[in-house]
Scaffold this motif. Sequence first.
Motif, PDB file in Angstrom:
ATOM      1  N   PHE A 201       0.845  -1.190   0.000  1.00 44.91           N
ATOM      2  CA  PHE A 201       0.000   0.000   0.000  1.00 44.91           C
ATOM      3  C   PHE A 201       0.880   1.239   0.000  1.00 44.91           C
ATOM      4  CE2 PHE A 201      -2.669   3.273   2.035  1.00 44.91           C
ATOM      5  CZ  PHE A 201      -3.800   3.183   1.225  1.00 44.91           C
ATOM      6  N   ASP A 202       0.638   2.129  -0.957  1.00 42.40           N
ATOM      7  CA  ASP A 202       1.414   3.363  -1.092  1.00 42.40           C
ATOM      8  C   ASP A 202       0.575   4.518  -0.561  1.00 42.40           C
ATOM      9  OD1 ASP A 202       2.885   5.583  -1.843  1.00 42.40           O
ATOM     10  OD2 ASP A 202       3.433   4.779  -3.796  1.00 42.40           O
ATOM     11  N   LEU A 203       1.023   5.104   0.525  1.00 44.12           N
ATOM     12  CA  LEU A 203       0.268   6.165   1.172  1.00 44.12           C
ATOM     13  C   LEU A 203       0.180   7.419   0.312  1.00 44.12           C
ATOM     14  CD1 LEU A 203      -1.190   6.444   3.892  1.00 44.12           C
ATOM     15  CD2 LEU A 203       0.871   7.516   4.827  1.00 44.12           C
ATOM     16  N   ARG A 204       1.058   7.543  -0.671  1.00 42.65           N
ATOM     17  CA  ARG A 204       1.069   8.741  -1.507  1.00 42.65           C
ATOM     18  C   ARG A 204      -0.141   8.808  -2.431  1.00 42.65           C
ATOM     19  NH1 ARG A 204       6.925   7.998  -4.062  1.00 42.65           N
ATOM     20  NH2 ARG A 204       5.885   6.019  -4.499  1.00 42.65           N
ATOM     21  N   ASP A 205      -0.562   7.679  -2.958  1.00 45.78           N
ATOM     22  CA  ASP A 205      -1.741   7.673  -3.828  1.00 45.78           C
ATOM     23  C   ASP A 205      -2.895   6.882  -3.243  1.00 45.78           C
ATOM     24  OD1 ASP A 205      -0.980   5.032  -4.177  1.00 45.78           O
ATOM     25  OD2 ASP A 205      -0.447   5.237  -6.291  1.00 45.78           O
ATOM     26  N   MET A 206      -2.711   6.348  -2.020  1.00 45.53           N
ATOM     27  CA  MET A 206      -3.749   5.602  -1.305  1.00 45.53           C
ATOM     28  C   MET A 206      -4.210   4.362  -2.075  1.00 45.53           C
ATOM     29  SD  MET A 206      -4.005   7.420   1.415  1.00 45.53           S
ATOM     30  CE  MET A 206      -5.514   6.896   2.233  1.00 45.53           C
ATOM     31  N   MET A 207      -3.267   3.679  -2.731  1.00 45.39           N
ATOM     32  CA  MET A 207      -3.606   2.496  -3.505  1.00 45.39           C
ATOM     33  C   MET A 207      -2.628   1.372  -3.240  1.00 45.39           C
ATOM     34  SD  MET A 207      -4.735   3.818  -7.274  1.00 45.39           S
ATOM     35  CE  MET A 207      -6.071   5.008  -7.521  1.00 45.39           C
ATOM     36  N   ASN A 208      -3.112   0.137  -3.426  1.00 45.61           N
ATOM     37  CA  ASN A 208      -2.252  -1.035  -3.407  1.00 45.61           C
ATOM     38  C   ASN A 208      -1.559  -1.183  -4.749  1.00 45.61           C
ATOM     39  OD1 ASN A 208      -2.627  -2.568  -0.796  1.00 45.61           O
ATOM     40  ND2 ASN A 208      -4.761  -2.262  -1.381  1.00 45.61           N
ATOM     41  N   HIS A 209      -0.361  -1.753  -4.715  1.00 47.92           N
ATOM     42  CA  HIS A 209       0.431  -1.908  -5.930  1.00 47.92           C
ATOM     43  C   HIS A 209       1.086  -3.277  -5.988  1.00 47.92           C
ATOM     44  CE1 HIS A 209       0.382   2.389  -7.167  1.00 47.92           C
ATOM     45  NE2 HIS A 209       0.230   2.588  -5.868  1.00 47.92           N
ATOM     46  N   VAL A 210       1.249  -3.782  -7.208  1.00 45.87           N
ATOM     47  CA  VAL A 210       2.104  -4.933  -7.454  1.00 45.87           C
ATOM     48  C   VAL A 210       3.536  -4.414  -7.472  1.00 45.87           C
ATOM     49  CG1 VAL A 210       2.781  -6.691  -9.125  1.00 45.87           C
ATOM     50  CG2 VAL A 210       0.357  -6.186  -8.758  1.00 45.87           C
ATOM     51  N   PRO A 211       4.446  -4.978  -6.676  1.00 46.70           N
ATOM     52  CA  PRO A 211       5.813  -4.457  -6.643  1.00 46.70           C
ATOM     53  C   PRO A 211       6.512  -4.585  -7.995  1.00 46.70           C
ATOM     54  CG  PRO A 211       5.685  -6.536  -5.465  1.00 46.70           C
ATOM     55  CD  PRO A 211       4.276  -6.128  -5.771  1.00 46.70           C
ATOM     56  N   SER A 212       7.170  -3.505  -8.422  1.00 47.01           N
ATOM     57  CA  SER A 212       7.909  -3.558  -9.677  1.00 47.01           C
ATOM     58  C   SER A 212       9.233  -4.286  -9.508  1.00 47.01           C
ATOM     59  CB  SER A 212       8.151  -2.141 -10.206  1.00 47.01           C
ATOM     60  OG  SER A 212       8.906  -1.378  -9.277  1.00 47.01           O
ATOM     61  N   VAL A 213       9.716  -4.365  -8.273  1.00 44.48           N
ATOM     62  CA  VAL A 213      10.905  -5.154  -7.953  1.00 44.48           C
ATOM     63  C   VAL A 213      10.482  -6.241  -6.974  1.00 44.48           C
ATOM     64  CG1 VAL A 213      13.190  -5.160  -6.893  1.00 44.48           C
ATOM     65  CG2 VAL A 213      12.458  -3.193  -8.263  1.00 44.48           C
ATOM     66  N   PHE A 214      10.689  -7.482  -7.342  1.00 44.26           N
ATOM     67  CA  PHE A 214      10.369  -8.593  -6.457  1.00 44.26           C
ATOM     68  C   PHE A 214      11.266  -9.765  -6.801  1.00 44.26           C
ATOM     69  CE2 PHE A 214       8.269 -12.319  -4.848  1.00 44.26           C
ATOM     70  CZ  PHE A 214       7.856 -11.906  -3.583  1.00 44.26           C
ATOM     71  N   ASN A 215      12.170 -10.094  -5.887  1.00 41.02           N
ATOM     72  CA  ASN A 215      13.116 -11.190  -6.098  1.00 41.02           C
ATOM     73  C   ASN A 215      13.174 -12.068  -4.864  1.00 41.02           C
ATOM     74  OD1 ASN A 215      14.161 -10.127  -8.689  1.00 41.02           O
ATOM     75  ND2 ASN A 215      15.022  -8.508  -7.405  1.00 41.02           N
ATOM     76  N   MET A 216      13.307 -13.369  -5.097  1.00 41.13           N
ATOM     77  CA  MET A 216      13.446 -14.320  -3.995  1.00 41.13           C
ATOM     78  C   MET A 216      14.726 -15.119  -4.184  1.00 41.13           C
ATOM     79  SD  MET A 216       9.519 -15.685  -3.510  1.00 41.13           S
ATOM     80  CE  MET A 216       9.693 -15.961  -1.754  1.00 41.13           C
ATOM     81  N   THR A 217      15.406 -15.354  -3.082  1.00 40.19           N
ATOM     82  CA  THR A 217      16.614 -16.186  -3.101  1.00 40.19           C
ATOM     83  C   THR A 217      16.413 -17.332  -2.121  1.00 40.19           C
ATOM     84  OG1 THR A 217      18.024 -14.283  -3.620  1.00 40.19           O
ATOM     85  CG2 THR A 217      19.101 -16.253  -2.754  1.00 40.19           C
ATOM     86  N   ILE A 218      16.420 -18.557  -2.641  1.00 47.30           N
ATOM     87  CA  ILE A 218      16.251 -19.749  -1.817  1.00 47.30           C
ATOM     88  C   ILE A 218      17.596 -20.469  -1.780  1.00 47.30           C
ATOM     89  CG2 ILE A 218      15.000 -21.917  -1.524  1.00 47.30           C
ATOM     90  CD1 ILE A 218      13.460 -19.518  -3.874  1.00 47.30           C
ATOM     91  N   THR A 219      18.091 -20.711  -0.585  1.00 46.92           N
ATOM     92  CA  THR A 219      19.421 -21.288  -0.432  1.00 46.92           C
ATOM     93  C   THR A 219      19.363 -22.530   0.444  1.00 46.92           C
ATOM     94  OG1 THR A 219      20.393 -19.083  -0.564  1.00 46.92           O
ATOM     95  CG2 THR A 219      21.796 -20.822   0.285  1.00 46.92           C
ATOM     96  N   SER A 220      20.124 -23.544   0.045  1.00 48.52           N
ATOM     97  CA  SER A 220      20.303 -24.738   0.878  1.00 48.52           C
ATOM     98  C   SER A 220      21.761 -25.172   0.787  1.00 48.52           C
ATOM     99  CB  SER A 220      19.394 -25.885   0.428  1.00 48.52           C
ATOM    100  OG  SER A 220      19.719 -27.075   1.132  1.00 48.52           O
ATOM    101  N   GLU A 221      22.505 -24.966   1.871  1.00 47.48           N
ATOM    102  CA  GLU A 221      23.901 -25.413   1.889  1.00 47.48           C
ATOM    103  C   GLU A 221      23.966 -26.934   1.823  1.00 47.48           C
ATOM    104  OE1 GLU A 221      26.133 -23.841   5.103  1.00 47.48           O
ATOM    105  OE2 GLU A 221      25.730 -21.736   4.577  1.00 47.48           O
TER     106      GLU A 221
END
Length: 449
Positions: A136-156
């Motif tokens: 939620f972006d308080l500047r425009d009072m709307m929910n947004h899909v993130p333009s940056v979204f990355n996941m890192t899954i690690t298993s040693e």
Amino acid sequence: MKKMSAAAAVIALACVLFGCASAPVAPAVKGPEAGQYIAVCNGYDWGTGIDKLVINAVKEVADVTAEDFTVLVEAEAFDWVGLFTTGAMNVGVSTAPRAISAVYTCDAAGNPVAGASEYVAIEMPVDPNTGAYLYFDLRDMMNHVPSVFNMTITSEKLGLTITEGSLTYGLAERFVLDQKSTYEDITLTYAYYRPETAKAGKTPLIIWLHGMGEGGTNSLVPLQGNKVANLASDEIQANFGKTGAYVLVPQADGFWMQNSANPDFQSAGIYTPGQSARSYYTDALFNCIDEFVKAHSEIDANRIYIGGCSNGGYMTMNMIIEYPEYFAAAYPICEAYPDAKIDDEKLAKLVPQHIWFTQAQNDGTVNPAECDVATVARLREAGAADVRFSFPADVHDETGLYFIKDEAGNDTEAAYQYDGHWSWIYVLNNTIVDENGLSIMEWLAAQSK
């Protein structure tokens, strides 16, 4: 070669000569590519959360545990810390680990399997404050899909690091997204669901109008900003008989409560004395709905139901005032149409209609006394044939998943309390019922012009 029995040979010959109906084969579920993930993003009462990962470990593995993995998320988000420390309103990119509640080998769809598999499921806890995907972006009072979204899954343990993947959206996957409807200079985005059991001219249509925070041009937002995709669930659809129900979710690029192109509806909109309560989007929305109905011959034009929450509740009232003979029933929720703006002429248009209002008594965003309570009282006094009003004391968790915490951060026995404005939670779960136990969705399904 194994010999064919005489009976089998006869059957095979008959199939060649005359054709045979074979049992349908379910399409294979496509899992993540080697070395990639699929993140499962489901709708909850409080919004949308990523609660599960399915990874392709490249090789078959077994005996995996939660301690064998870490999950790190990098995502665009509103900077709430900055707001509270400096007062600045900014959006940035933050990185944070996710807790892991369970890990197990699975099939491509994420279902548990016994023994080794190249697929591994990672379950992660979510709650009203953890694991959200939209921000939620308080500047425009709307929910947004993130333009940056990355996941890192690690298993040693497995010598594995996965950084590439995709998202799947639960029930929202049943909808056709990002359709467009243009009327004059206004273009609305919309999503829709078509039940597989739809029949020509026999299938009702449910319309959902989003709240203030779900405007824009990405129709995933109104589906998952709240639990709207649940309208396409098997449980909700079962209320509408053998045909099920179409679901149409239009999206304004601004706010339904605008009465002009000026998006500042709070200071220059319908609440301003002397200003019209008619939405800027009225004609464009009706055009979107009517075009959709005419383009889908399976829809029963006598069974069109319109509803929505807050801004969308206002727009529901606006539409049944402007087009009183078009809809079979309405279900406005915490609606923000001021009763002071409903004159006697408008009230007379509402009296014959089937309307079920819902609002919590502790709503701190829309004053019940100025909207629902006042309007319902006037409608009943005017002899409205079918006006219903559900007025629960508050909005609390009904799933048994979330509880109020004590000072030490432990769960108490008291159900988690949502913001009192969020009474749409009850409607989208179909737990609003009348004194006879009739649910709001059962009531909708029974209405026809």
